[in-house]
Write a protein that holds these residues in place. Structure first.
Motif, PDB file in Angstrom:
ATOM      1  N   SER A  68       0.853  -1.189   0.000  1.00 19.42           N
ATOM      2  CA  SER A  68       0.000   0.000   0.000  1.00 19.42           C
ATOM      3  C   SER A  68       0.886   1.235   0.000  1.00 19.42           C
ATOM      4  CB  SER A  68      -0.959   0.006   1.193  1.00 19.42           C
ATOM      5  OG  SER A  68      -0.252   0.008   2.391  1.00 19.42           O
ATOM      6  N   LEU A  70       1.605   2.817  -2.952  1.00 21.34           N
ATOM      7  CA  LEU A  70       2.178   3.006  -4.290  1.00 21.34           C
ATOM      8  C   LEU A  70       1.316   3.995  -5.063  1.00 21.34           C
ATOM      9  CD1 LEU A  70       2.949  -0.686  -5.331  1.00 21.34           C
ATOM     10  CD2 LEU A  70       4.477   0.948  -4.257  1.00 21.34           C
ATOM     11  N   SER A  76       6.891   1.756  -7.516  1.00 20.15           N
ATOM     12  CA  SER A  76       7.128   0.325  -7.709  1.00 20.15           C
ATOM     13  C   SER A  76       8.618   0.040  -7.823  1.00 20.15           C
ATOM     14  CB  SER A  76       6.429  -0.178  -8.972  1.00 20.15           C
ATOM     15  OG  SER A  76       5.051  -0.017  -8.877  1.00 20.15           O
ATOM     16  N   TYR A  96       2.581  -3.122 -10.107  1.00 20.93           N
ATOM     17  CA  TYR A  96       1.916  -1.891  -9.675  1.00 20.93           C
ATOM     18  C   TYR A  96       0.396  -1.989  -9.803  1.00 20.93           C
ATOM     19  CZ  TYR A  96       0.262   2.934  -9.899  1.00 20.93           C
ATOM     20  OH  TYR A  96      -0.434   4.080  -9.700  1.00 20.93           O
ATOM     21  N   SER A  99      -0.894  -3.887  -6.924  1.00 24.96           N
ATOM     22  CA  SER A  99      -0.363  -3.466  -5.614  1.00 24.96           C
ATOM     23  C   SER A  99       0.187  -4.654  -4.836  1.00 24.96           C
ATOM     24  CB  SER A  99      -1.430  -2.751  -4.797  1.00 24.96           C
ATOM     25  OG  SER A  99      -1.772  -1.542  -5.407  1.00 24.96           O
TER      26      SER A  99
END
Length: 182
Positions: A68, A70, A76, A96, A99
């Motif tokens: 969490s 991102l 990433s 990405y 997640s």
């Protein structure tokens, strides 16, 4: 005499007064006939990363982490770099769009080290799956209290084992046979 065709403004003649100008875009292509059913194993980014993680040289255990915080592909990359810097990591990839991160490495690799590396990079992570590369589930990891207790007892255990070896040597020197193991 025939009447002259009307002239558009600015004195340029039209192509033909009877036909409209052709459309400026092409019509859509015809629909593609329905393809056969898609196989049940669809290659997703996570599945692809998991397969690569399992195939990495030196990989014995594979982790899936939920991430969490991102906000972009650059985030990433930051997490990927942090995970690859952890001792024992053979492969790390961040997806990405999902997640999540897929990480594989040596048998001693633990999820706490991975989540700590992600936290040090400024993001949050939790281990959502851990498997041995052969697909079997590993033994459950020790809790923090269990690890502390193990570290507290380790010197006592090592001292007791060294005394056993000394006693066996003394018994053997005195010609007394060692007791049979229980």
């Amino acid at each position: 005499l025939a009447a002259a065709a009307p002239r558009p403004p600015f004195g340029r003649p039209s192509l033909s007064p009877a036909t409209p100008n052709p459309p400026s875009h092409k019509p859509p292509p015809p629909p593609v006939p329905h393809s056969p059913a898609v196989p049940h194993a669809v290659a997703t980014p996570v599945a692809t990363a998991a397969a690569a993680a399992a195939a990495a040289p030196g990989a014995a255990v594979c982790f899936t982490l939920s991430l969490s915080g991102l906000r972009c592909e650059g985030c990433s990359g930051t997490v990927r770099t942090a995970l690859r810097a952890v001792t024992g990591v053979a492969y790390a990839e961040v997806v990405y769009a999902e997640s999540c991160a897929i990480v594989s490495g040596a048998a001693g690799l633990c999820g706490d080290a991975l989540t700590a590396a992600v936290a040090a990079a400024g993001f949050e992570a939790s281990v959502i799956d851990q498997r041995n590369v052969d697909g079997s589930a590993p033994a459950p990891p020790l809790s923090l209290l269990e690890r502390r207790e193990l570290e507290r007892l380790r010197p006592k255990l090592e001292a007791a084992l060294s005394r056993v070896a000394e006693l066996e040597a003394a018994l053997a020197a005195a010609g007394i046979p060692a007791p049979a193991p229980r």
